[in-house]
Design a protein around this motif. Sequence first.
Motif, PDB file in Angstrom:
ATOM      1  N   LEU A   1      28.410  40.968 -47.986  1.00 13.67           N
ATOM      2  CA  LEU A   1      27.342  40.994 -49.019  1.00 13.67           C
ATOM      3  C   LEU A   1      27.157  42.388 -49.333  1.00 13.67           C
ATOM      4  CD1 LEU A   1      25.040  38.274 -47.236  1.00 13.67           C
ATOM      5  CD2 LEU A   1      26.386  38.198 -49.424  1.00 13.67           C
ATOM      6  N   ARG A   2      27.073  43.370 -48.545  1.00  6.82           N
ATOM      7  CA  ARG A   2      26.893  44.853 -48.769  1.00  6.82           C
ATOM      8  C   ARG A   2      27.715  45.207 -49.910  1.00  6.82           C
ATOM      9  NH1 ARG A   2      29.119  49.307 -48.171  1.00  6.82           N
ATOM     10  NH2 ARG A   2      30.632  48.546 -46.796  1.00  6.82           N
TER      11      ARG A   2
ATOM     12  N   TYR B   1      25.390  32.499 -46.511  1.00  3.06           N
ATOM     13  CA  TYR B   1      25.675  31.067 -46.629  1.00  3.06           C
ATOM     14  C   TYR B   1      25.418  30.535 -45.089  1.00  3.06           C
ATOM     15  CZ  TYR B   1      30.673  31.584 -45.752  1.00  3.06           C
ATOM     16  OH  TYR B   1      32.044  31.913 -45.291  1.00  3.06           O
ATOM     17  N   ARG B   2      25.665  31.225 -44.090  1.00  3.20           N
ATOM     18  CA  ARG B   2      25.841  30.857 -42.638  1.00  3.20           C
ATOM     19  C   ARG B   2      24.325  30.986 -42.171  1.00  3.20           C
ATOM     20  NH1 ARG B   2      31.203  31.055 -40.906  1.00  3.20           N
ATOM     21  NH2 ARG B   2      32.372  32.731 -42.139  1.00  3.20           N
ATOM     22  N   GLU B   3      23.383  31.601 -42.960  1.00  3.60           N
ATOM     23  CA  GLU B   3      21.978  31.786 -42.354  1.00  3.60           C
ATOM     24  C   GLU B   3      21.201  31.137 -43.493  1.00  3.60           C
ATOM     25  OE1 GLU B   3      21.639  35.810 -41.556  1.00  3.60           O
ATOM     26  OE2 GLU B   3      23.230  35.823 -39.889  1.00  3.60           O
TER      27      GLU B   3
ATOM     28  N   ALA C   1      23.633  36.861 -58.573  1.00  2.25           N
ATOM     29  CA  ALA C   1      23.441  36.242 -57.332  1.00  2.25           C
ATOM     30  C   ALA C   1      25.099  35.875 -56.667  1.00  2.25           C
ATOM     31  CB  ALA C   1      22.555  35.301 -57.194  1.00  2.25           C
ATOM     32  N   VAL C   2      25.243  36.220 -55.244  1.00  4.30           N
ATOM     33  CA  VAL C   2      26.534  36.024 -54.762  1.00  4.30           C
ATOM     34  C   VAL C   2      26.087  35.135 -53.174  1.00  4.30           C
ATOM     35  CG1 VAL C   2      27.796  37.656 -55.687  1.00  4.30           C
ATOM     36  CG2 VAL C   2      26.765  38.064 -53.609  1.00  4.30           C
ATOM     37  N   THR C   3      27.022  34.258 -52.824  1.00  4.34           N
ATOM     38  CA  THR C   3      27.115  33.867 -51.622  1.00  4.34           C
ATOM     39  C   THR C   3      28.173  34.476 -50.713  1.00  4.34           C
ATOM     40  OG1 THR C   3      28.298  31.942 -52.025  1.00  4.34           O
ATOM     41  CG2 THR C   3      26.085  31.719 -51.996  1.00  4.34           C
TER      42      THR C   3
ATOM     43  N   HIS D   1      29.835  31.655 -56.024  1.00  4.06           N
ATOM     44  CA  HIS D   1      30.104  31.356 -54.560  1.00  4.06           C
ATOM     45  C   HIS D   1      31.368  32.185 -54.361  1.00  4.06           C
ATOM     46  CE1 HIS D   1      26.831  28.722 -54.237  1.00  4.06           C
ATOM     47  NE2 HIS D   1      27.208  28.001 -55.238  1.00  4.06           N
ATOM     48  N   GLY D   2      31.510  32.735 -53.098  1.00  2.00           N
ATOM     49  CA  GLY D   2      32.656  33.297 -52.701  1.00  2.00           C
ATOM     50  C   GLY D   2      32.704  34.779 -53.414  1.00  2.00           C
TER      51      GLY D   2
END
Length: 320
Positions: free
Chosen positions: A177-178, A191-193, A168-170, A146-147
């Motif tokens: 994210l890119r 994480y917003r969507e 995997a990341v948020t 996360h983060g």
Amino acid sequence: MYAITVREAGGPEALRWTEVADPEPGPGEVLLDVAATAVNRADLLQRKGFYPPPAGTSDVIGLECSGTVAALGEGVTGWQVGDEVCALLAGGGYAEKVVVPAGQLMPVPSGVDLVTAAGLPEVACTVWSNVVRTARLGAGETLLVHGGAGGVGTHAIQLAKALGTTVAVTAGSAERLRQCADLGADITVNYREQRFEDEVKADVILDNMGAKYLPRNVAALNRGGRLVVIGLQGGVTGELNLGQLLSKNASVTATSLRYRPPAEKALITAEVAEHVWPLVTAGAVRPITHQVLPLRDAAEAHRLLEAGGVFGKLVLAVRS
């Protein structure tokens, strides 16, 4: 010497460039002329009055630094005046000089300049101690971070990929994210969507949110999964479904690096120097520096971190 001090707990404007007494190394300690330090979210909490330093340590903010050995305390061996080093600190990094236990010094990784090295100790020791030593992440497993765009996250992505895992990341935007994907992240979750527990099943989760994500993290664990909580940005009290945890033979651990005893920190830094620094030298793990600012501008660095958008670390150089 000059240091950044906190006039009174509050916003970034509470940080002041102030003349203070020089520190003196005691037995087993080393005095450093600081080249640079780096900003961590824990620094923001300390500025606000929520994260006091351990008893007996400097009340100056700063959990890591790089610099040159200026003096050795009684009984210190293995280091010489003039050595270029980086260090894991319990406090005191936002200053021109700092005293640190000798066991918390590390050589600057080959190929990394002294200022950039200031942003490595906290993230490297945090990720190694939690992901490798505590959670025992192994090749072929999946790590959820996360983060992923933060200092710890950008380091964790690279180290986990070097260990042969799926990462995997948020993060909160397509651009961040890119950038995480460019570092090697295999699975990216906005994480917003998206709900990360619907997108990822992980063997190890490195969590900086705490209470807010606790039940969702447990839902995202594989059988035998290990959740390691290292931050409380989402609160301190959450609901834990023990039945779900039992059914998965999973575990939840919460750790803090700052309050560990010096002997434990010395073990972590020694392992980081042995196992992580060669990966840095080889280019498999790169220090990710968003921006270098003068130490005098620590308040601006705090504003930048609080505003969001920082990718990697903000470094504060003592001299421009």
